[in-house]
Design an enzyme around this catalytic site. Structure first.
Site, PDB file in Angstrom:
ATOM      1  N   ARG A 112      34.856  27.913 -31.842  1.00 21.33           N
ATOM      2  CA  ARG A 112      36.219  27.525 -32.274  1.00 21.33           C
ATOM      3  C   ARG A 112      36.928  27.502 -30.590  1.00 21.33           C
ATOM      4  NH1 ARG A 112      37.017  31.266 -37.148  1.00 21.33           N
ATOM      5  NH2 ARG A 112      34.696  31.564 -36.990  1.00 21.33           N
ATOM      6  N   LEU A 115      24.740  40.879 -33.460  1.00 20.51           N
ATOM      7  CA  LEU A 115      24.680  39.535 -33.772  1.00 20.51           C
ATOM      8  C   LEU A 115      25.583  38.663 -32.835  1.00 20.51           C
ATOM      9  CD1 LEU A 115      25.205  39.270 -37.547  1.00 20.51           C
ATOM     10  CD2 LEU A 115      22.969  39.628 -36.066  1.00 20.51           C
ATOM     11  N   ALA A 135      24.690  35.067 -32.241  1.00 22.37           N
ATOM     12  CA  ALA A 135      23.727  34.000 -31.982  1.00 22.37           C
ATOM     13  C   ALA A 135      24.365  32.009 -32.053  1.00 22.37           C
ATOM     14  CB  ALA A 135      22.402  33.647 -33.050  1.00 22.37           C
ATOM     15  N   ARG A 137      44.873  32.059  32.022  1.00 25.60           N
ATOM     16  CA  ARG A 137      45.886  30.858  31.511  1.00 25.60           C
ATOM     17  C   ARG A 137      45.620  30.104  33.024  1.00 25.60           C
ATOM     18  NH1 ARG A 137      49.125  35.602  29.989  1.00 25.60           N
ATOM     19  NH2 ARG A 137      50.863  35.231  32.178  1.00 25.60           N
ATOM     20  N   GLU A 184      34.587  36.150 -48.172  1.00 25.74           N
ATOM     21  CA  GLU A 184      34.572  35.388 -47.210  1.00 25.74           C
ATOM     22  C   GLU A 184      35.825  34.538 -47.250  1.00 25.74           C
ATOM     23  OE1 GLU A 184      33.535  35.830 -44.305  1.00 25.74           O
ATOM     24  OE2 GLU A 184      32.866  37.235 -45.051  1.00 25.74           O
ATOM     25  N   ARG A 215      38.871  40.654   4.595  1.00 20.28           N
ATOM     26  CA  ARG A 215      37.536  40.127   4.075  1.00 20.28           C
ATOM     27  C   ARG A 215      35.585  41.344   3.460  1.00 20.28           C
ATOM     28  NH1 ARG A 215      36.741  34.758   6.372  1.00 20.28           N
ATOM     29  NH2 ARG A 215      34.449  35.099   5.802  1.00 20.28           N
ATOM     30  N   GLN A 221      16.786  33.849 -33.119  1.00 22.75           N
ATOM     31  CA  GLN A 221      17.696  33.342 -34.233  1.00 22.75           C
ATOM     32  C   GLN A 221      17.640  31.554 -33.905  1.00 22.75           C
ATOM     33  OE1 GLN A 221      21.810  34.034 -36.058  1.00 22.75           O
ATOM     34  NE2 GLN A 221      21.229  33.588 -37.697  1.00 22.75           N
ATOM     35  N   GLY A 263      36.826  38.049 -43.772  1.00 26.05           N
ATOM     36  CA  GLY A 263      36.400  38.629 -45.576  1.00 26.05           C
ATOM     37  C   GLY A 263      37.202  39.658 -45.820  1.00 26.05           C
ATOM     38  N   LYS A 277      36.923  39.762   8.857  1.00 26.42           N
ATOM     39  CA  LYS A 277      35.515  40.028   8.184  1.00 26.42           C
ATOM     40  C   LYS A 277      34.676  40.686   9.096  1.00 26.42           C
ATOM     41  CE  LYS A 277      32.648  37.333   8.749  1.00 26.42           C
ATOM     42  NZ  LYS A 277      31.674  36.486   9.661  1.00 26.42           N
TER      43      LYS A 277
END
Ligand code: UD1
Ligand code: CA
Length: 466
Positions: free
Chosen positions: A22, A15, A17, A449, A163, A342, A85, A148, A360
């Site tokens: 909350r 289940l 659906a 340089r 319940e 990375r 559902q 329940g 990387k």
């Protein structure tokens, strides 16, 4: 793990659906992440381990998102039959929608998408016992609010599930709760689901009402009380989600320790994927391991490291506060502290990447060192190269990325800029502070340089008098 059971055929109904009001989230509840994956992934993995005939996945609220996630998982979710559902009229209604697709003569096992820590062993125990009786998995909890309650008669037989919202004060005091796992022969369950009423305060068709129906019909009902209640906690809000996360992490940390890994503190490690570890690996506090992490023998990971999709060779040392993603190393490499590696970083045996270095798509040869404050991206370094502090590979020209190649034993002076595409020959030396935009030949000193000059007799300016 295979928990294939002997009561073939088995149909599992999951289940998923409900909206999860909350959670107060824009996403469906069953996609809330637990251990780096949606809650639903955990439940599906557990039920698929029973090798059922079919898994009926009832979706409704946010189903487009659920289907999109499932599609991204390939066939990980197993033999799933989708059941839609459209209106969430209750758990009984949800299970009933799957009934026409059940395998004739099967045992039907119901699991809830928001009870994510359930194990295949617990599910199997319910399914195995349900050939000629109704089986519910119950648990004794200190805080039964919201669940329940299991009502038992004078002889201890389960007579109903009430319940929370419908329970009398005396029933609310019951500490044995319904975990949501129910298994029963399909031939019985179908007609009971057809007969469900929604005359309760929530106006829902409760799956749990089938228990009282079974009792009226004289069908045997067994409540199997689970040994580990923590496995069966429902997750309705983010407080419960955090609690389930701790529970899962504790399980994963225990498994790693049992496999021979030393954890400085099992409560301060987060595994959000799969970890495979060799012998005598040690992991200090505050680490996060994500995706697929493979650790060779004697790997040592310092405090507060974040590893995602990483493979480390034997004896690798990762010092504190290092972040590694998409990295493969050979043995005896040394990384960090404070290094960022990375995707596409490959370190050969004994390579060293030190503090404040970012890499990387960098292939670093055996024994080469990038010890301080550098960026090395889109680069191939040979063996025993020394990259001085502050060296930058200028890999991006604003439009495209280019490659820097550095030969064996080259020495790159500090604060050099290597403007790619560029090649530094083997045994070449680059003078500190150089900007290298043309090939630097092997074995020679290349400096770019400006020359240093000193002006004799030069006077420092003095302040003007008022
Ligand atoms: C439910 C049980 C309760 C049990 C508790 C265990 C019922 C009536 N109550 O209460 O006895 O102690 O779980 O955690 O079964 N769902 C649907 N369609 C719906 C309604 C719900 O698919 O129309 C799904 C939800 O997405 C969720 C699961 O069913 O995954 C349970 O629903 P929820 O509303 O959370 O039930 P609880 O109030 O927790
Ligand atoms: Ca629930």
């Amino acid at each position: 793990m295979n928990h294939a059971i002997s009561v073939a055929p088995l149909d599992v109904v999951v289940l998923a659906a409900g909206k999860g009001t909350r959670m107060r989230s824009a996403h469906p509840k069953v996609l809330q992440p637990l251990g780096g994956e949606p809650m639903l992934a955990h439940v599906l993995r557990a039920v698929v381990a029973l090798t059922p005939q079919q898994v009926h996945l009832v979706v409704g609220h946010g189903q487009a998102e659920v289907r999109e996630w499932a599609a991204s998982q390939g066939d990980m979710t197993g033999p799933v039959t989708w059941v839609e559902q459209t209106e969430q009229l209750g758990t009984g209604h949800a299970v009933r929608l799957s009934a026409k697709a059940w395998t004739p003569g099967s045992v039907v096992l119901v699991a809830y998408g928001d009870v994510p820590l359930i194990t295949p062993a617990t599910l199997a125990s319910a399914a195995e016992a349900a050939r000629s009786q109704v089986v519910i998995i119950t648990a004794k909890v200190a805080e039964p609010s919201g669940y329940g309650r299991i009502v038992r008669d004078a002889s201890g037989q389960v007579s109903a599930i009430v319940e929370h919202a419908d329970a009398t004060p005396a029933q609310q005091a019951i500490k044995e709760i319904n975990t949501g796992v129910i298994a029963a022969p399909a031939d019985w369950l179908g007609p009971w689901l057809d007969a469900l009423q929604n005359d309760n305060p929530k106006g829902e068709y409760y799956l749990t009402d089938v228990i009282a129906m079974a009792v009226v019909e004289g069908r045997p009902v067994t409540g199997l009380c689970a040994a580990d209640a923590a496995e069966l906690e429902g997750v309705n809000d983010r407080v419960q989600l955090a609690k389930a996360e701790r529970q899962l992490q504790s399980r994963r940390a225990t498994a790693l320790m049992r496999a021979g890994v030393t954890l400085a503190d099992p409560a301060r490690l987060d595994v959000r994927g799969g970890v495979q570890a060799g012998q005598d690996v040690s992991i200090d506090v505050g680490c996060i391991l994500e995706g697929r992490v493979v650790l060779g023998n004697k790997v040592r990971i310092g405090p507060y490291c974040h590893l995602r999709d990483v493979e480390l060779g034997d004896g690798a040392v990762i010092e504190s506060h290092s972040v590694l993603e998409g990295v493969v190393t050979a043995a005896h490499v040394h990384v960090g502290p404070f290094a960022r590696l990375r995707p596409g970083t490959r370190l050969a045996t004994g390579a060293k990447v030190g503090n404040f270095v970012e890499t990387k798509k960098a292939i670093v040869g055996a024994g080469s060192k990038i010890n301080h404050l550098s960026y090395v991206g889109d680069a191939e370094l040979g063996a025993d190269v020394n990259v001085g502090a502050g060296t930058i590979t200028c890999n991006y020209d604003g439009a495209n990325k280019h490659l820097t190649r550095i030969g064996d034993r080259a020495f790159i002076g500090s604060n050099s800029a290597l403007v790619a595409p560029v090649e530094i020959g083997a045994d070449a030396t680059i003078g500190a502070g150089s900007v290298i935009a043309k090939p630097a030949p092997a074995g020679q000193l290349t400096v770019s340089r400006s020359k240093q000059i000193s002006l004799p007799g030069w006077q420092r300016p003095t302040p003007r008098k008022a």
